[in-house]
Scaffold this motif. Structure first.
Motif, PDB file in Angstrom:
ATOM      1  N   THR A   1     -22.927 -92.905-101.593  1.00 45.32           N
ATOM      2  CA  THR A   1     -22.303 -93.263-102.872  1.00 45.32           C
ATOM      3  C   THR A   1     -20.828 -93.574-102.635  1.00 45.32           C
ATOM      4  O   THR A   1     -20.152 -92.916-101.844  1.00 45.32           O
ATOM      5  CB  THR A   1     -22.436 -92.133-103.899  1.00 45.32           C
ATOM      6  OG1 THR A   1     -21.891 -90.914-103.353  1.00 45.32           O
ATOM      7  CG2 THR A   1     -23.893 -91.901-104.265  1.00 45.32           C
ATOM      8  N   PHE A   2     -20.359 -94.604-103.327  1.00 44.91           N
ATOM      9  CA  PHE A   2     -18.956 -95.004-103.246  1.00 44.91           C
ATOM     10  C   PHE A   2     -18.348 -94.840-104.633  1.00 44.91           C
ATOM     11  O   PHE A   2     -18.760 -95.495-105.585  1.00 44.91           O
ATOM     12  CB  PHE A   2     -18.823 -96.460-102.798  1.00 44.91           C
ATOM     13  CG  PHE A   2     -19.358 -96.731-101.412  1.00 44.91           C
ATOM     14  CD1 PHE A   2     -18.546 -96.590-100.303  1.00 44.91           C
ATOM     15  CD2 PHE A   2     -20.673 -97.123-101.230  1.00 44.91           C
ATOM     16  CE1 PHE A   2     -19.030 -96.835 -99.027  1.00 44.91           C
ATOM     17  CE2 PHE A   2     -21.169 -97.382 -99.971  1.00 44.91           C
ATOM     18  CZ  PHE A   2     -20.345 -97.231 -98.858  1.00 44.91           C
ATOM     19  N   GLY A   3     -17.377 -93.947-104.720  1.00 44.35           N
ATOM     20  CA  GLY A   3     -16.692 -93.746-105.988  1.00 44.35           C
ATOM     21  C   GLY A   3     -15.246 -94.177-105.876  1.00 44.35           C
ATOM     22  O   GLY A   3     -14.875 -94.998-105.036  1.00 44.35           O
ATOM     23  N   ALA A   4     -14.418 -93.593-106.720  1.00 42.51           N
ATOM     24  CA  ALA A   4     -12.992 -93.906-106.682  1.00 42.51           C
ATOM     25  C   ALA A   4     -12.333 -93.337-105.438  1.00 42.51           C
ATOM     26  O   ALA A   4     -11.318 -93.843-104.970  1.00 42.51           O
ATOM     27  CB  ALA A   4     -12.309 -93.356-107.932  1.00 42.51           C
ATOM     28  N   GLY A   5     -12.922 -92.265-104.890  1.00 42.99           N
ATOM     29  CA  GLY A   5     -12.348 -91.638-103.706  1.00 42.99           C
ATOM     30  C   GLY A   5     -13.098 -92.002-102.443  1.00 42.99           C
ATOM     31  O   GLY A   5     -13.529 -93.136-102.256  1.00 42.99           O
ATOM     32  N   ALA A   6     -13.276 -91.036-101.568  1.00 45.35           N
ATOM     33  CA  ALA A   6     -13.943 -91.263-100.286  1.00 45.35           C
ATOM     34  C   ALA A   6     -15.456 -91.374-100.483  1.00 45.35           C
ATOM     35  O   ALA A   6     -16.011 -90.791-101.411  1.00 45.35           O
ATOM     36  CB  ALA A   6     -13.628 -90.104 -99.335  1.00 45.35           C
ATOM     37  N   PRO A   7     -16.127 -92.127 -99.609  1.00 43.49           N
ATOM     38  CA  PRO A   7     -17.589 -92.198 -99.707  1.00 43.49           C
ATOM     39  C   PRO A   7     -18.222 -90.838 -99.446  1.00 43.49           C
ATOM     40  O   PRO A   7     -17.687 -90.018 -98.705  1.00 43.49           O
ATOM     41  CB  PRO A   7     -17.967 -93.207 -98.628  1.00 43.49           C
ATOM     42  CG  PRO A   7     -16.813 -93.242 -97.699  1.00 43.49           C
ATOM     43  CD  PRO A   7     -15.608 -92.947 -98.517  1.00 43.49           C
ATOM     44  N   VAL A   8     -19.380 -90.622-100.062  1.00 45.33           N
ATOM     45  CA  VAL A   8     -20.082 -89.348 -99.954  1.00 45.33           C
ATOM     46  C   VAL A   8     -21.516 -89.611 -99.507  1.00 45.33           C
ATOM     47  O   VAL A   8     -22.192 -90.511-100.011  1.00 45.33           O
ATOM     48  CB  VAL A   8     -20.084 -88.597-101.302  1.00 45.33           C
ATOM     49  CG1 VAL A   8     -20.981 -87.362-101.226  1.00 45.33           C
ATOM     50  CG2 VAL A   8     -18.660 -88.206-101.693  1.00 45.33           C
TER      51      VAL A   8
END
Length: 215
Positions: free
Chosen positions: A134-141
């Protein structure tokens, strides 16, 4: 005759080329096989792995660090390294945490070229794991869970049977570059490929395999 715009190359040819270029780029020899396989798989998925290699220059390798690990929730610091170099270690960590905790969540900080991370769900299948990126506003998870190994991947099977379609200019640039990973063809290097007639000959300009041989 005009050179074709595209080539169809085999999976084996691509593996050989990628491995040689990785050696030239300074990837540690112990890491090359895993990075090579991930890049080849990424190319079969259309993620542009060969174009990535074409754009790379020799870089200082720095292994990713495990910044924290708490009950299957980990944070990894990648130090600006590109995802293809880091992803094999992320997969190993995810599978290890999965076996220990039943589930894993890995946040990856300081990662460049993160668009290669979607190769991990495919690479994880052989380990009986399922990875969601998942790619959000921060680092990928990365979220890692158990799954049934499928015994193979359709995209790799297609590459085995049909080859891989690669832009010709890109392929030949990498091909000629990869030849630099080979030992230079000299009288000295050729001594290791055949019998030496006179082992006492030390002149590097003398090809000892041909000393005393008349035509």
């Amino acid at each position: 005759m005009t050179e074709p715009s595209w080539l169809t190359v085999s999976l084996r040819e691509t593996r050989v080329l990628v491995e040689r270029v990785l050696l030239l780029l300074g990837v540690p020899k112990g890491a090359v096989p895993a990075v090579r396989d991930l890049l080849v798989e990424a190319e079969t998925l259309g993620l542009g792995a060969l174009a990535f290699l074409d754009s790379r220059t020799r870089a200082n390798w720095q292994a990713a660090d495990l910044a924290s690990d708490d009950d299957g929730r980990a944070v990894v610091e990648a130090h600006g390294m590109p995802a293809p170099y880091v992803a094999p270690a992320l997969l190993d960590l995810g599978v290890a945490l999965l076996r220990e905790h039943g589930r894993a969540r890995i946040e990856v900080r300081g990662l460049s070229a993160p668009h290669f991370l979607p190769v991990l769900p495919h690479a994880a299948a052989a380990y009986g794991a399922r990875v969601e990126v998942t790619f959000g506003a921060g680092a990928p998870v990365l979220t890692v869970e158990d799954a049934v190994a499928d015994g193979g991947s359709a995209h790799l099977a297609r590459a085995v049977h049909d080859g891989m379609r690669v832009e010709a200019g890109l392929w030949w640039r990498l091909y000629h570059r990869s030849n630099d990973a080979l030992t230079e063809d000299t009288p000295v290097s050729r001594r290791h490929a055949g019998a030496t007639i006179d082992p006492d000959v030390t002149d590097p300009d003398v090809d000892v395999d041909y000393v005393g041989v008349s035509s």
